[in-house]
Design a protein around this motif. Structure first.
Motif, PDB file in Angstrom:
ATOM      1  N   GLY A 152       0.457  -0.949   0.191  1.00 16.10           N
ATOM      2  CA  GLY A 152       0.224   0.234  -0.262  1.00 16.10           C
ATOM      3  C   GLY A 152       0.802   1.271   0.212  1.00 16.10           C
ATOM      4  O   GLY A 152       0.320   2.305   0.001  1.00 16.10           O
ATOM      5  N   TYR A 153       2.028   1.373   0.120  1.00 17.47           N
ATOM      6  CA  TYR A 153       2.397   1.903  -0.242  1.00 17.47           C
ATOM      7  C   TYR A 153       3.261   3.240  -1.592  1.00 17.47           C
ATOM      8  O   TYR A 153       3.474   2.137  -2.617  1.00 17.47           O
ATOM      9  CB  TYR A 153       4.792   2.083   0.758  1.00 17.47           C
ATOM     10  CG  TYR A 153       5.444   3.058   0.594  1.00 17.47           C
ATOM     11  CD1 TYR A 153       4.910   4.249   1.497  1.00 17.47           C
ATOM     12  CD2 TYR A 153       6.257   2.940  -0.669  1.00 17.47           C
ATOM     13  CE1 TYR A 153       6.225   5.377   1.134  1.00 17.47           C
ATOM     14  CE2 TYR A 153       7.267   4.077  -1.008  1.00 17.47           C
ATOM     15  CZ  TYR A 153       7.108   5.281   0.699  1.00 17.47           C
ATOM     16  OH  TYR A 153       7.751   6.083   0.053  1.00 17.47           O
ATOM     17  N   ARG A 154       2.626   4.589  -1.623  1.00 24.11           N
ATOM     18  CA  ARG A 154       3.238   5.051  -2.138  1.00 24.11           C
ATOM     19  C   ARG A 154       3.764   6.438  -2.511  1.00 24.11           C
ATOM     20  O   ARG A 154       3.998   6.495  -1.638  1.00 24.11           O
ATOM     21  CB  ARG A 154       1.281   5.569  -3.220  1.00 24.11           C
ATOM     22  CG  ARG A 154       1.148   5.351  -3.948  1.00 24.11           C
ATOM     23  CD  ARG A 154      -0.916   5.900  -4.155  1.00 24.11           C
ATOM     24  NE  ARG A 154      -0.814   6.472  -5.428  1.00 24.11           N
ATOM     25  CZ  ARG A 154      -0.456   6.170  -6.205  1.00 24.11           C
ATOM     26  NH1 ARG A 154      -0.078   5.003  -7.222  1.00 24.11           N
ATOM     27  NH2 ARG A 154      -0.206   7.087  -7.168  1.00 24.11           N
ATOM     28  N   ALA A 155       4.967   5.780  -3.635  1.00 20.11           N
ATOM     29  CA  ALA A 155       6.260   6.878  -3.445  1.00 20.11           C
ATOM     30  C   ALA A 155       6.250   8.165  -3.133  1.00 20.11           C
ATOM     31  O   ALA A 155       5.675   8.077  -5.103  1.00 20.11           O
ATOM     32  CB  ALA A 155       7.528   5.827  -3.737  1.00 20.11           C
ATOM     33  N   PRO A 156       5.993   9.518  -2.408  1.00 19.95           N
ATOM     34  CA  PRO A 156       6.257  10.777  -3.707  1.00 19.95           C
ATOM     35  C   PRO A 156       7.232  10.706  -4.629  1.00 19.95           C
ATOM     36  O   PRO A 156       8.374  10.598  -4.680  1.00 19.95           O
ATOM     37  CB  PRO A 156       6.498  11.821  -2.414  1.00 19.95           C
ATOM     38  CG  PRO A 156       7.042  11.063  -1.437  1.00 19.95           C
ATOM     39  CD  PRO A 156       6.966   9.365  -1.818  1.00 19.95           C
ATOM     40  N   SER A 157       7.307  12.004  -5.380  1.00 22.11           N
ATOM     41  CA  SER A 157       8.346  13.060  -6.369  1.00 22.11           C
ATOM     42  C   SER A 157       8.940  13.920  -5.789  1.00 22.11           C
ATOM     43  O   SER A 157       7.415  14.511  -4.664  1.00 22.11           O
ATOM     44  CB  SER A 157       7.264  13.796  -7.529  1.00 22.11           C
ATOM     45  OG  SER A 157       8.497  14.095  -8.056  1.00 22.11           O
ATOM     46  N   LEU A 158      10.023  14.041  -5.463  1.00 22.62           N
ATOM     47  CA  LEU A 158      10.536  15.382  -5.318  1.00 22.62           C
ATOM     48  C   LEU A 158       9.611  17.134  -5.555  1.00 22.62           C
ATOM     49  O   LEU A 158       9.281  17.939  -4.479  1.00 22.62           O
ATOM     50  CB  LEU A 158      11.733  15.445  -4.852  1.00 22.62           C
ATOM     51  CG  LEU A 158      12.664  16.315  -3.971  1.00 22.62           C
ATOM     52  CD1 LEU A 158      13.950  15.996  -3.834  1.00 22.62           C
ATOM     53  CD2 LEU A 158      12.231  17.492  -3.571  1.00 22.62           C
ATOM     54  N   LEU A 159       9.689  17.000  -6.725  1.00 24.37           N
ATOM     55  CA  LEU A 159       8.431  17.585  -6.737  1.00 24.37           C
ATOM     56  C   LEU A 159       7.213  18.308  -6.797  1.00 24.37           C
ATOM     57  O   LEU A 159       6.390  19.454  -6.584  1.00 24.37           O
ATOM     58  CB  LEU A 159       8.835  17.836  -8.505  1.00 24.37           C
ATOM     59  CG  LEU A 159       9.937  17.601  -9.752  1.00 24.37           C
ATOM     60  CD1 LEU A 159       9.688  17.711 -10.868  1.00 24.37           C
ATOM     61  CD2 LEU A 159      10.399  19.358  -9.406  1.00 24.37           C
ATOM     62  N   GLN A 160       6.772  17.100  -6.153  1.00 25.43           N
ATOM     63  CA  GLN A 160       5.828  17.875  -4.994  1.00 25.43           C
ATOM     64  C   GLN A 160       5.687  18.632  -4.022  1.00 25.43           C
ATOM     65  O   GLN A 160       4.976  19.310  -3.241  1.00 25.43           O
ATOM     66  CB  GLN A 160       5.490  16.242  -4.943  1.00 25.43           C
ATOM     67  CG  GLN A 160       4.409  15.571  -5.345  1.00 25.43           C
ATOM     68  CD  GLN A 160       4.252  14.165  -4.551  1.00 25.43           C
ATOM     69  OE1 GLN A 160       4.419  12.955  -5.102  1.00 25.43           O
ATOM     70  NE2 GLN A 160       2.911  14.815  -3.780  1.00 25.43           N
ATOM     71  N   VAL A 161       6.526  19.266  -3.134  1.00 25.08           N
ATOM     72  CA  VAL A 161       7.102  19.777  -2.767  1.00 25.08           C
ATOM     73  C   VAL A 161       6.930  21.170  -3.062  1.00 25.08           C
ATOM     74  O   VAL A 161       7.320  21.556  -3.817  1.00 25.08           O
ATOM     75  CB  VAL A 161       8.387  18.890  -1.998  1.00 25.08           C
ATOM     76  CG1 VAL A 161       9.047  20.770  -0.768  1.00 25.08           C
ATOM     77  CG2 VAL A 161       8.790  18.669  -0.746  1.00 25.08           C
ATOM     78  N   PRO A 162       6.230  21.984  -2.595  1.00 23.52           N
ATOM     79  CA  PRO A 162       6.204  23.552  -2.985  1.00 23.52           C
ATOM     80  C   PRO A 162       7.422  24.206  -3.416  1.00 23.52           C
ATOM     81  O   PRO A 162       8.502  24.711  -2.129  1.00 23.52           O
ATOM     82  CB  PRO A 162       5.343  24.803  -2.138  1.00 23.52           C
ATOM     83  CG  PRO A 162       4.344  22.948  -1.059  1.00 23.52           C
ATOM     84  CD  PRO A 162       5.509  21.513  -1.057  1.00 23.52           C
ATOM     85  N   GLY A 163       8.089  25.047  -4.125  1.00 27.46           N
ATOM     86  CA  GLY A 163       9.092  25.676  -4.831  1.00 27.46           C
ATOM     87  C   GLY A 163       9.613  24.942  -4.963  1.00 27.46           C
ATOM     88  O   GLY A 163      10.983  25.783  -5.017  1.00 27.46           O
ATOM     89  N   ALA A 164      10.044  24.210  -5.067  1.00 22.94           N
ATOM     90  CA  ALA A 164      10.999  22.222  -5.436  1.00 22.94           C
ATOM     91  C   ALA A 164      11.878  22.754  -6.156  1.00 22.94           C
ATOM     92  O   ALA A 164      12.820  22.986  -7.042  1.00 22.94           O
ATOM     93  CB  ALA A 164      10.660  21.182  -5.412  1.00 22.94           C
ATOM     94  N   ARG A 165      10.668  23.299  -7.671  1.00 18.65           N
ATOM     95  CA  ARG A 165      11.170  23.473  -9.202  1.00 18.65           C
ATOM     96  C   ARG A 165      12.544  24.983  -8.839  1.00 18.65           C
ATOM     97  O   ARG A 165      12.574  24.218 -10.366  1.00 18.65           O
ATOM     98  CB  ARG A 165      10.370  23.514 -10.191  1.00 18.65           C
ATOM     99  CG  ARG A 165       9.388  24.890 -10.407  1.00 18.65           C
ATOM    100  CD  ARG A 165       8.090  24.769 -11.532  1.00 18.65           C
ATOM    101  NE  ARG A 165       7.285  23.577 -10.252  1.00 18.65           N
ATOM    102  CZ  ARG A 165       6.659  22.426 -11.172  1.00 18.65           C
ATOM    103  NH1 ARG A 165       6.436  22.392 -11.963  1.00 18.65           N
ATOM    104  NH2 ARG A 165       5.795  21.623 -10.623  1.00 18.65           N
ATOM    105  N   GLN A 166      12.165  25.346  -8.283  1.00 18.49           N
ATOM    106  CA  GLN A 166      13.450  26.710  -7.952  1.00 18.49           C
ATOM    107  C   GLN A 166      14.620  25.602  -8.228  1.00 18.49           C
ATOM    108  O   GLN A 166      15.640  26.210  -8.540  1.00 18.49           O
ATOM    109  CB  GLN A 166      13.555  26.989  -6.691  1.00 18.49           C
ATOM    110  CG  GLN A 166      12.029  28.504  -6.991  1.00 18.49           C
ATOM    111  CD  GLN A 166      11.941  28.825  -8.008  1.00 18.49           C
ATOM    112  OE1 GLN A 166      12.201  29.756  -7.970  1.00 18.49           O
ATOM    113  NE2 GLN A 166      10.056  28.975  -8.176  1.00 18.49           N
ATOM    114  N   VAL A 167      14.957  24.946  -7.457  1.00 19.37           N
ATOM    115  CA  VAL A 167      15.989  23.928  -6.775  1.00 19.37           C
ATOM    116  C   VAL A 167      15.953  22.736  -7.038  1.00 19.37           C
ATOM    117  O   VAL A 167      17.072  21.922  -7.008  1.00 19.37           O
ATOM    118  CB  VAL A 167      16.227  24.234  -5.433  1.00 19.37           C
ATOM    119  CG1 VAL A 167      16.692  25.651  -5.062  1.00 19.37           C
ATOM    120  CG2 VAL A 167      15.434  23.566  -4.321  1.00 19.37           C
ATOM    121  N   VAL A 168      14.980  21.881  -8.320  1.00 14.81           N
ATOM    122  CA  VAL A 168      15.435  20.515  -7.841  1.00 14.81           C
ATOM    123  C   VAL A 168      14.869  19.908  -9.590  1.00 14.81           C
ATOM    124  O   VAL A 168      15.001  20.373  -9.772  1.00 14.81           O
ATOM    125  CB  VAL A 168      13.941  19.900  -7.756  1.00 14.81           C
ATOM    126  CG1 VAL A 168      13.670  18.244  -7.853  1.00 14.81           C
ATOM    127  CG2 VAL A 168      14.244  20.350  -5.948  1.00 14.81           C
TER     128      VAL A 168
END
Ligand SMILES: Cc1ncc(COP(=O)(O)O)c(C=O)c1O
Length: 386
Positions: free
Chosen positions: A214-230
């Motif tokens: 049942g585990y679903r892995a997140p994307s780091l891009l889900q973090v608000p503001g991530a696309r400034q640095v990711v």
């Protein structure tokens, strides 16, 4: 023939060396069970293979595939991110198809790292993060992934002077080789750290679709503001059983994506058009077969965990990836144990130190082999006397 110093100083790729040894054993007639590499044994869903056939039969799919991939493939990658992670990406500026993610991971160092720049890499970790950095004269600084920290690096332990000189920071969740998984809370901390120190945060996420219980892995891009640095790397190799097709992607920060694209357009000439068409079909078509495939991996995982427990080993139950990270018995180094298992029982596992010094004391067991072979490998493990 004098090699360039940058290659002469470079260790051989560890799995290439293991592969040569196993090929020799097999030539001698030894039935080696290979659980050292994560090379999926199962095929992609039939509709993906059909799409390849269909595309390859066209007369206009045999030329170069475009330096930045076809718009339809970039769109399919963006559609996948929207559906799977609720992350909106501009397919023209925030998505770059790769010839497998390994090439993009390695090439990123050429695009961003000057001699002497620090590159922070997880230890244990996938060797290519450090490999690219070393080739361009970067200074590799490792971040220990310890069991007591659930295989997450401790950003507070990175000296400010090192963080100040860091250009790239690599993370990889679900994690190879430990099987560790990261929460969005941890990803938020990573984004804050990278933002504070002006570091390009590189997240390698090829195992996001290989999850259990049942585990679903997140994307780091889900973090608000991530696309400034990711910049996030993803791959169809494991997600869709397409490792040999060589399809990956870099997504996220558009300056980073553009720099990698500029570099790559000088190095390669893109992916085969028929492969691009089939990859787009894989990303946007029926996804239900992934759950069935994961059920097979899950069964194999449980066979390995039972076999390890019966033989007196300690291992955590991974919620993701196709690896079990097991502690070797007392009195052995990782390499000694892997060697005994290979030479005496013809079972090949990866010694943990191949992934860094903090991998010492572990071996990595891959689930990417036929279930009966995994069962047989566990029976052989019980026969090992130590
Ligand atoms: C953590 C990690 N990253 C990247 C890759 C490379 O995948 P590919 O180049 O097939 O996309 C692998 C393959 O094993 C991996 O384990």
């Amino acid at each position: 023939m004098q090699q360039a110093q940058r290659l002469a100083d470079f260790p051989p790729y560890v799995f290439a060396a293991i592969g040569r040894r196993i090929a020799r054993m097999r030539r001698e007639g030894i039935d080696v069970i290979r659980l050292d590499i994560g090379n999926p044994d199962l095929p992609p869903a039939p509709f993906i293979v059909e799409k390849l056939y269909e595309a390859v039969r066209q007369s206009d799919t045999h030329g170069y595939g475009g330096y930045f991939g076809q718009p339809a493939l970039r769109q399919a990658m963006a559609t996948y991110y929207q559906r799977r992670f609720d992350v909106a990406l501009d397919p023209d500026t925030q998505v770059l198809p790769l010839i497998g993610s390994k090439e993009g991971i390695f090439n990123l160092a050429l695009a961003f790292v000057n001699p002497g720049d620090v590159v922070l890499v997880p230890d244990p970790g996938y060797p290519t993060y450090a490999g690219g950095a070393r080739v361009v004269g970067g200074e590799v600084v490792t971040m220990p992934l310890l069991a007591e920290n659930d295989f997450m690096p401790d950003f507070d332990a990175i000296p400010a002077e090192v963080a100040g000189r860091a250009k790239l920071l690599w993370l990889n969740y679900p994690n190879n080789p430990t099987g560790g998984v990261a929460s969005l809370e941890f990803f938020r901390k990573a984004v804050a750290f990278a933002t504070k120190h002006n570091i390009l945060l590189c997240h390698d996420a090829p195992y996001v679709e290989l999850t259990y219980d049942g585990y679903r892995a997140p994307s780091l891009l889900q973090v608000p503001g991530a696309r400034q640095v990711v910049i996030e790397f993803n791959s169809l190799s494991k997600s869709y059983n397409m490792a040999g097709w060589r399809v990956g992607m870099a997504v996220g920060n558009q300056d980073a994506v553009a720099a990698l694209g500029k570099l790559k357009s000088n190095i390669d000439s893109g992916l085969f058009l028929a492969v691009q068409a089939a990859a787009a079909a894989a990303l946007t078509g029926d996804q239900s077969w992934l759950a069935e495939r994961n059920a097979i991996y899950r069964q194999r995982r449980d066979i390995v965990l039972e076999g390890l427990t019966a033989a007196g080993f300690k291992a955590r139950t991974p919620q993701a990836t196709i690896y079990v990270w097991a502690q070797v018995p007392d009195g052995f180094t990782s390499a000694e144990f892997a060697e005994r298992l290979l030479s005496e029982q013809a079972v090949s596992v990866s010694p943990g130190d191949a992934f860094g010094v903090h991998g010492e004391g572990y071996v990595r067991i891959s689930l990417a082999r036929a279930t009966e072979r995994i069962q047989e490998a566990m029976a052989r493990l019980q026969r090992l006397r130590y």
